[in-house]
Design a protein around this motif. Structure first.
Motif, short mmCIF file in Angstrom:
data_model
loop_
_atom_site.label_atom_id
_atom_site.label_comp_id
_atom_site.label_asym_id
_atom_site.label_seq_id
_atom_site.Cartn_x
_atom_site.Cartn_y
_atom_site.Cartn_z
N GLY A 230 -22.07 -8.13 -0.94
CA GLY A 230 -23.28 -8.01 -0.04
C GLY A 230 -22.94 -6.85 0.85
O GLY A 230 -22.60 -5.65 0.49
N ARG A 231 -22.85 -7.05 2.28
CA ARG A 231 -22.64 -5.84 3.09
C ARG A 231 -21.15 -5.73 3.61
O ARG A 231 -20.91 -4.76 4.40
CB ARG A 231 -23.53 -6.06 4.44
N HIS A 232 -20.36 -6.55 3.13
CA HIS A 232 -19.02 -6.75 3.50
C HIS A 232 -17.94 -6.14 2.56
O HIS A 232 -18.34 -6.21 1.48
CB HIS A 232 -18.82 -8.26 3.91
N LEU A 233 -17.01 -5.61 2.90
CA LEU A 233 -15.64 -5.08 2.09
C LEU A 233 -14.94 -6.22 2.09
O LEU A 233 -14.54 -7.15 2.92
CB LEU A 233 -15.06 -3.98 2.87
N ARG A 234 -14.38 -6.29 0.89
CA ARG A 234 -13.38 -7.55 0.57
C ARG A 234 -12.45 -6.93 -0.39
O ARG A 234 -12.60 -6.13 -1.09
CB ARG A 234 -14.19 -8.76 -0.19
N TYR A 235 -10.93 -7.39 0.07
CA TYR A 235 -9.93 -6.71 -0.91
C TYR A 235 -9.28 -8.10 -1.62
O TYR A 235 -9.16 -9.41 -1.20
CB TYR A 235 -8.90 -6.39 0.16
N ASP A 236 -8.75 -7.82 -2.88
CA ASP A 236 -8.17 -8.74 -3.57
C ASP A 236 -6.65 -8.83 -3.29
O ASP A 236 -6.21 -7.61 -3.17
CB ASP A 236 -8.54 -8.34 -5.19
N PRO A 237 -6.09 -9.92 -2.92
CA PRO A 237 -4.74 -9.78 -2.60
C PRO A 237 -3.84 -9.18 -3.62
O PRO A 237 -2.88 -8.50 -3.32
CB PRO A 237 -4.40 -11.26 -2.38
N ALA A 238 -4.10 -9.46 -4.79
CA ALA A 238 -3.45 -8.96 -6.09
C ALA A 238 -3.32 -7.38 -5.99
O ALA A 238 -2.46 -6.81 -6.38
CB ALA A 238 -3.74 -9.58 -7.29
N ASP A 239 -4.69 -6.88 -5.77
CA ASP A 239 -4.78 -5.64 -5.86
C ASP A 239 -4.15 -4.72 -4.67
O ASP A 239 -3.47 -3.52 -4.77
CB ASP A 239 -6.27 -5.07 -5.85
N LEU A 240 -4.23 -5.66 -3.45
CA LEU A 240 -3.62 -5.02 -2.34
C LEU A 240 -2.22 -4.80 -2.65
O LEU A 240 -1.23 -4.04 -2.18
CB LEU A 240 -3.74 -5.82 -0.83
N ARG A 241 -1.36 -5.85 -3.08
CA ARG A 241 0.28 -5.94 -3.48
C ARG A 241 0.60 -4.93 -4.55
O ARG A 241 1.41 -4.39 -4.21
CB ARG A 241 0.42 -7.36 -3.89
N ALA A 242 -0.35 -4.79 -5.45
CA ALA A 242 0.01 -3.75 -6.45
C ALA A 242 -0.22 -2.28 -5.85
O ALA A 242 0.73 -1.40 -6.23
CB ALA A 242 -1.27 -3.80 -7.52
N TRP A 243 -1.27 -2.00 -4.77
CA TRP A 243 -1.24 -0.69 -4.28
C TRP A 243 0.01 -0.59 -3.29
O TRP A 243 0.60 0.49 -3.31
CB TRP A 243 -2.63 -0.82 -3.31
N LEU A 244 0.38 -1.64 -2.72
CA LEU A 244 1.73 -1.63 -1.73
C LEU A 244 3.14 -1.33 -2.73
O LEU A 244 3.68 -0.34 -2.35
CB LEU A 244 1.75 -2.83 -1.07
N ASP A 245 3.03 -1.98 -3.94
CA ASP A 245 4.18 -1.50 -4.90
C ASP A 245 4.19 -0.11 -5.10
O ASP A 245 5.24 0.73 -5.30
CB ASP A 245 4.10 -2.48 -5.87
N GLN A 246 3.01 0.38 -5.58
CA GLN A 246 2.89 1.72 -5.99
C GLN A 246 3.15 2.98 -4.76
O GLN A 246 3.87 3.78 -5.09
CB GLN A 246 1.24 2.06 -6.34
N GLN A 247 2.77 2.48 -3.52
CA GLN A 247 3.24 3.22 -2.43
C GLN A 247 4.88 3.29 -2.25
O GLN A 247 5.13 4.26 -1.66
CB GLN A 247 2.67 2.74 -1.04
N ALA A 248 5.20 2.27 -2.37
CA ALA A 248 6.81 2.12 -2.30
C ALA A 248 7.37 2.96 -3.30
O ALA A 248 8.80 3.29 -3.33
CB ALA A 248 7.49 0.99 -2.20
#
Length: 61
Positions: A42-60
């Motif tokens: 809808g009008r809201h942004l939502r984040y998938d926790p699995a995607d967030l963890r994968a992004w964090l792993d990639q940053q590290a």
């Protein structure tokens, strides 16, 4: 066969608190396409926790 469990999507505020960054930073990262993947619901942004963890792993890495 058991149905797969699906984690609840996180709000911008929840991701901000989890990462310890301001909400504005998340919006800047999205604009620059450098932050974790987010989806519009809808009008809201939502984040998938699995995607967030994968992004964090990639940053590290």
């Amino acid at each position: 066969m058991a149905a797969p469990t699906i984690e609840r999507l996180w709000t911008v505020q929840e991701v901000s608190a989890f990462l310890g960054v301001p909400v504005g930073t998340l919006y800047q990262w999205r604009y620059r396409r450098t932050g974790p993947r987010a989806a519009r619901v809808g009008r809201h942004l939502r984040y998938d926790p699995a995607d967030l963890r994968a992004w964090l792993d990639q940053q590290a890495a």
